[in-house]
Write a protein that holds these residues in place. Structure first.
Motif, PDB file in Angstrom:
ATOM      1  N   UNK A   1       0.834  -1.200   0.000  1.00 54.92           N
ATOM      2  CA  UNK A   1       0.000   0.000   0.000  1.00 54.92           C
ATOM      3  C   UNK A   1       0.873   1.256   0.000  1.00 54.92           C
ATOM      4  N   UNK A   2       0.379   2.286  -0.682  1.00 54.32           N
ATOM      5  CA  UNK A   2       1.016   3.608  -0.723  1.00 54.32           C
ATOM      6  C   UNK A   2       0.455   4.452   0.421  1.00 54.32           C
ATOM      7  N   UNK A   3       1.319   5.114   1.169  1.00 56.00           N
ATOM      8  CA  UNK A   3       0.860   5.970   2.259  1.00 56.00           C
ATOM      9  C   UNK A   3       0.072   7.157   1.696  1.00 56.00           C
ATOM     10  N   UNK A   4      -0.810   7.750   2.501  1.00 59.52           N
ATOM     11  CA  UNK A   4      -1.640   8.862   2.005  1.00 59.52           C
ATOM     12  C   UNK A   4      -0.824  10.058   1.505  1.00 59.52           C
ATOM     13  N   UNK A   5       0.322  10.319   2.132  1.00 59.01           N
ATOM     14  CA  UNK A   5       1.151  11.448   1.707  1.00 59.01           C
ATOM     15  C   UNK A   5       2.126  11.059   0.598  1.00 59.01           C
ATOM     16  N   UNK A   6       2.057   9.795   0.158  1.00 56.34           N
ATOM     17  CA  UNK A   6       2.889   9.244  -0.912  1.00 56.34           C
ATOM     18  C   UNK A   6       4.379   9.291  -0.597  1.00 56.34           C
ATOM     19  N   UNK A   7       4.729   9.304   0.692  1.00 54.68           N
ATOM     20  CA  UNK A   7       6.129   9.306   1.099  1.00 54.68           C
ATOM     21  C   UNK A   7       6.670   7.925   1.419  1.00 54.68           C
ATOM     22  N   UNK A   8       5.845   6.905   1.270  1.00 50.49           N
ATOM     23  CA  UNK A   8       6.329   5.569   1.560  1.00 50.49           C
ATOM     24  C   UNK A   8       5.367   4.486   1.129  1.00 50.49           C
ATOM     25  N   UNK A   9       5.905   3.272   1.110  1.00 49.85           N
ATOM     26  CA  UNK A   9       5.099   2.095   0.791  1.00 49.85           C
ATOM     27  C   UNK A   9       5.259   1.101   1.936  1.00 49.85           C
ATOM     28  N   UNK A  10       4.143   0.462   2.282  1.00 50.89           N
ATOM     29  CA  UNK A  10       4.132  -0.507   3.371  1.00 50.89           C
ATOM     30  C   UNK A  10       3.629  -1.843   2.842  1.00 50.89           C
ATOM     31  N   UNK A  11       4.330  -2.909   3.225  1.00 47.87           N
ATOM     32  CA  UNK A  11       3.894  -4.256   2.869  1.00 47.87           C
ATOM     33  C   UNK A  11       3.275  -4.916   4.099  1.00 47.87           C
ATOM     34  N   UNK A  12       2.023  -5.359   3.958  1.00 46.41           N
ATOM     35  CA  UNK A  12       1.338  -6.068   5.034  1.00 46.41           C
ATOM     36  C   UNK A  12       1.570  -7.558   4.855  1.00 46.41           C
ATOM     37  N   UNK A  13       1.844  -8.237   5.962  1.00 48.10           N
ATOM     38  CA  UNK A  13       2.093  -9.671   5.947  1.00 48.10           C
ATOM     39  C   UNK A  13       1.564 -10.286   7.240  1.00 48.10           C
ATOM     40  N   UNK A  14       1.492 -11.608   7.244  1.00 47.10           N
ATOM     41  CA  UNK A  14       0.981 -12.332   8.404  1.00 47.10           C
ATOM     42  C   UNK A  14       2.126 -13.090   9.064  1.00 47.10           C
TER      43      UNK A  14
END
Length: 131
Positions: free
Chosen positions: A37-50
């Motif tokens: 996912x792209x952060x709302x301010x477009x300053x980073x990307x986060x990967x969600x995992x289990x």
């Protein structure tokens, strides 16, 4: 009396529509959050995992020169899936603190992230970048 009953009817219809909309946005599968996912301010990307039955979100890209956060930082922690949404904690690098958060899928794609601090809350949308 007639105006009062019409007002009650209108209010009831609005509440039912809001409830239906809310139910339509709940996820059915706990793993539906997994992805990038792209952060709302477009300053980073986060990967969600289990991991170990809980969900986490790790920073995989930073588009800012601020040294407060680095790639690999766990931003979302201890997320558990309950009643169609995830609850856990979010780390705010700018404040150096964790806050309770509630995440839900919007249109079964993007994440709606609600962060609470005391009596205040703020909701932001994170854009999914992959399927």
């Amino acid at each position: 009396m007639k105006i009062l009953s019409q007002s009650f009817f209108a209010l009831s219809v609005l509440l039912m529509m809001a409830a239906a909309d809310s139910l339509a946005q709940t996820a059915k599968e706990p793993d539906a959050i997994i992805g990038i996912y792209q952060s709302p301010d477009e300053n980073g990307k986060v990967e969600f995992y289990k991991e170990r039955g809980q969900y986490f979100g790790k920073l995989i890209q930073v588009n800012t020169s601020q040294n407060k956060v680095k790639v690999g930082t766990i931003i979302f922690k201890d997320l558990t899936f309950t009643n169609g949404h995830w609850e856990g904690k979010i780390y705010a690098p700018a404040k150096g603190k964790e806050f309770p958060c509630n995440l839900s899928l919007k249109n079964n794609k993007d994440l709606e992230v609600k962060v609470r601090s005391g009596f205040l809350s703020q909701t932001r949308e994170w854009k999914r970048l992959n399927n």
